[in-house]
Design an enzyme around this catalytic site. Structure first.
Site, mmCIF file in Angstrom:
data_model
loop_
_atom_site.group_PDB
_atom_site.id
_atom_site.type_symbol
_atom_site.label_atom_id
_atom_site.label_comp_id
_atom_site.label_asym_id
_atom_site.label_seq_id
_atom_site.Cartn_x
_atom_site.Cartn_y
_atom_site.Cartn_z
ATOM 1 N N HIS A 101 0.810 -1.217 0.000
ATOM 2 C CA HIS A 101 0.000 0.000 0.000
ATOM 3 C C HIS A 101 0.846 1.271 0.000
ATOM 4 O O HIS A 101 0.341 2.368 -0.247
ATOM 5 C CB HIS A 101 -0.946 0.007 1.211
ATOM 6 C CG HIS A 101 -2.295 0.578 0.913
ATOM 7 N ND1 HIS A 101 -2.490 1.615 0.032
ATOM 8 C CD2 HIS A 101 -3.530 0.247 1.380
ATOM 9 C CE1 HIS A 101 -3.777 1.909 -0.030
ATOM 10 N NE2 HIS A 101 -4.430 1.089 0.759
ATOM 11 N N ASP A 138 -2.239 1.837 -4.704
ATOM 12 C CA ASP A 138 -3.543 2.040 -4.077
ATOM 13 C C ASP A 138 -4.559 1.050 -4.662
ATOM 14 O O ASP A 138 -4.322 0.443 -5.718
ATOM 15 C CB ASP A 138 -4.026 3.471 -4.305
ATOM 16 C CG ASP A 138 -3.105 4.497 -3.660
ATOM 17 O OD1 ASP A 138 -2.551 4.192 -2.578
ATOM 18 O OD2 ASP A 138 -2.925 5.587 -4.232
#
Length: 544
Positions: free
Chosen positions: A517, A521
């Site tokens: 992350h 995304d």
């Protein structure tokens, strides 16, 4: 405290390295695991990572320059730190610092260097022609385990002869002698560990080489335990290496080692490949059952393979277990995946893909293809094309920056008995399905035979892991550093699906994308999977 980084010995025959490229410059911050430089050895170009945090204070040579093994490569420390003393010399302590950085951390002040100087070896054994040090056989190797010795103390050795098999963190590799002489000393017995650059063995003329002095120098000038090598312990050492052959004559005829790896000379392997001979069916007559040229020349098809020993059943009502030492490969897998799992914030995206058209296309392709195309090859090719459209998925987290790779090198996870290896299909977007199929099959065979080289598993930008052939519907995979993503591929299952308002049988495959992350995304990961789905559901798109 500033620390020296010396030019490591990245292959068993390496004496110098060329700086192919620097990835850091003076003044740049660096973290443990960051790529410092690319070093061109006599065998391959390998990546060198930092083993500490700090700032680059000094670079030993510009790009394109040569450095001898153990020459000063770089200095890492705190910004503004005085390094004039380190640039000047004290090579003995710097070598110790480079090979064992944790020892350096124990030094709280410069005054403590004096006792180390007193323990300095009485001779620089690294420059002695007779001395063979443990080479660094992989980019992450810090120690090696003696899987087996092919020569005993007292044996004559010629240049090119197999000396030993060394188990690294990635594979078991053969170490050949680079000089002629007699094996006078072994630094460890079978199954024991030796740190990189520690004394592996001594080869030379027994009338000219003082083994005791060399071993004493390695031990720091203390008592030389190697006196027994010429006397009391020489016979036991030889007995230990030869006794198993006497106790198990049948095993000596087999070329398979205890871990199932086939031992054969390079020439024998080449001849076997040319003649289409399966080495597992050949009985070796060389040292420790090693297959040699004459075994291939005299091979007759139909010879029975050696019987596998049966595993003894545990006694009824009695607690029974076996402790197996952790292999070098398993240690590194544990370390790297633990760092990945608990450092990179993972999230997971799962998608169902209709594989009806892929199933039909594969059947038609395999009717004319010179090599069999697998569904894994389809997925790899589709991933390569999708990565071209979604470069964020083909990226790496480098701490203070994100590197977006323009080339596409896809790692393919291959299961072996000791763990997992990830050979890399380079520039996968430029290769055809048949080229990918051939390369993956070759990598899988080399992985199972423990013949992968460092150049085979370095440089991945994305990874796929397929457990579909084991009947797994779906799973999540841990990201393979330095990648930002890994794709877990499940099996193709026939299930009822709704098409045009009717329930019909369909071929469904589930894939799960694990994402870092910090780099990717959710929307970017989903867009990549959508492109992958489109390519696999309409395989003709991959040919455009």
């Amino acid at each position: 405290m500033a620390e020296k980084i010396l030019m490591p010995r990245l292959s068993d025959t390496m004496t110098e390295g060329v700086i192919a490229d620097w990835h850091k410059k003076v003044g740049d911050p660096v973290k443990k695991g960051d790529l410092l430089a690319e070093i061109e050895t006599d065998k391959a170009t390998m990546e060198l990572e930092s083993y500490k945090d700090g700032v680059i204070l000094y670079l030993g040579a510009p790009k394109g320059s040569k450095l001898q093994v153990d020459d000063l490569l770089a200095i890492v420390g705190e910004a503004g730190e005085d390094i004039s003393g380190l640039v000047g010399g004290n090579g003995a302590s710097s070598k110790e610092a480079a090979s064992k950085p944790e020892t350096q951390k124990e030094a709280a002040a410069p005054q403590q260097e004096a006792p180390k100087a007193e323990k300095k070896p009485s001779a620089d054994v690294s420059g002695m022609e007779e001395v063979v040090l443990m080479p660094r056989l992989s980019d992450t190797m810090t120690e090696g385990v003696i899987a087996s010795w092919a020569k005993n103390v007292g044996d004559a050795v010629k240049k090119g002869d197999l000396l030993a098999e060394i188990e690294t963190d990635k594979a078991t590799m053969e170490l050949e002698s680079y000089k002629n002489g007699t094996l006078l000393y072994q630094g460890a017995k079978k199954g024991e560990k030796i740190q990189v650059n520690d004394l592996l063995c001594i080869i030379g003329d027994p009338s000219k080489v003082d083994v005791d002095a060399i071993v004493a120098a390695v031990k720091g000038g203390g008592a030389a335990p190697a006196t027994a090598d010429a006397g009391s312990e020489a016979a036991p050492a030889a007995q230990e290496t030869t006794a198993p052959a006497a106790e198990q004559p049948a095993a000596a005829q087999s070329a398979s080692s205890a871990d199932g790896r086939i031992k054969a000379s390079p020439l024998a392997k080449k001849l076997a490949a040319e003649k289409g001979i399966d080495l597992s069916q050949v009985q070796g007559s060389g040292d420790n059952g090693r297959i040699i040229k004459s075994d291939i020349d005299n091979y007759k098809p139909g010879a029975a393979a050696p019987a596998q020993p049966e595993i003894a059943a545990a006694p009824a009502g009695q607690v029974s277990f076996e402790d197996v030492p952790v292999s070098q490969m398993r240690k590194v897998i544990a370390k790297r995946l633990a760092e990945s799992k608990f450092t990179a914030p993972h999230f997971y995206l799962t998608m169902q893909i209709d594989m009806d058209n892929a199933v039909a296309s594969r059947a038609r392709i395999n009717e004319t293809s010179p090599v069999k195309i697998s569904f894994n090859d389809f997925v790899l090719k589709a991933c390569a094309i999708a990565l071209k459209k979604h470069p964020a998925i083909n990226s790496s987290w480098l701490g203070d920056k994100i590197r977006t790779n323009h080339h596409i090198n896809i790692g393919v996870a291959v299961a072996v008995e000791e763990g997992l290896l990830v050979p890399v299909v380079r520039f996968a977007d430029t290769k055809s399905l048949s080229q990918i199929a051939v390369e993956v099959k070759e990598f899988a065979k080399k992985a199972k035979d423990k013949k992968l080289q460092p150049s085979d598993w370095e440089g991945n930008t994305f990874t796929i892991s397929n457990l579909g052939m084991f009947g797994i519907d779906e799973f999540t995979a841990i990201i393979n550093p330095p990648d930002a993503c890994i794709l877990a591929i499940g099996g193709i299952a026939q299930v009822p699906v709704v098409k045009n308002g009717a329930v019909v049988p369909g071929n469904i495959m589930k894939v799960t994308l694990s994402c870092d992350h910090r780099v990717v995304d959710g929307a970017k990961g989903a867009a990549f999977l959508q492109t992958l789905k489109e390519l696999l559901e309409e395989p003709l798109r991959m040919l455009v």
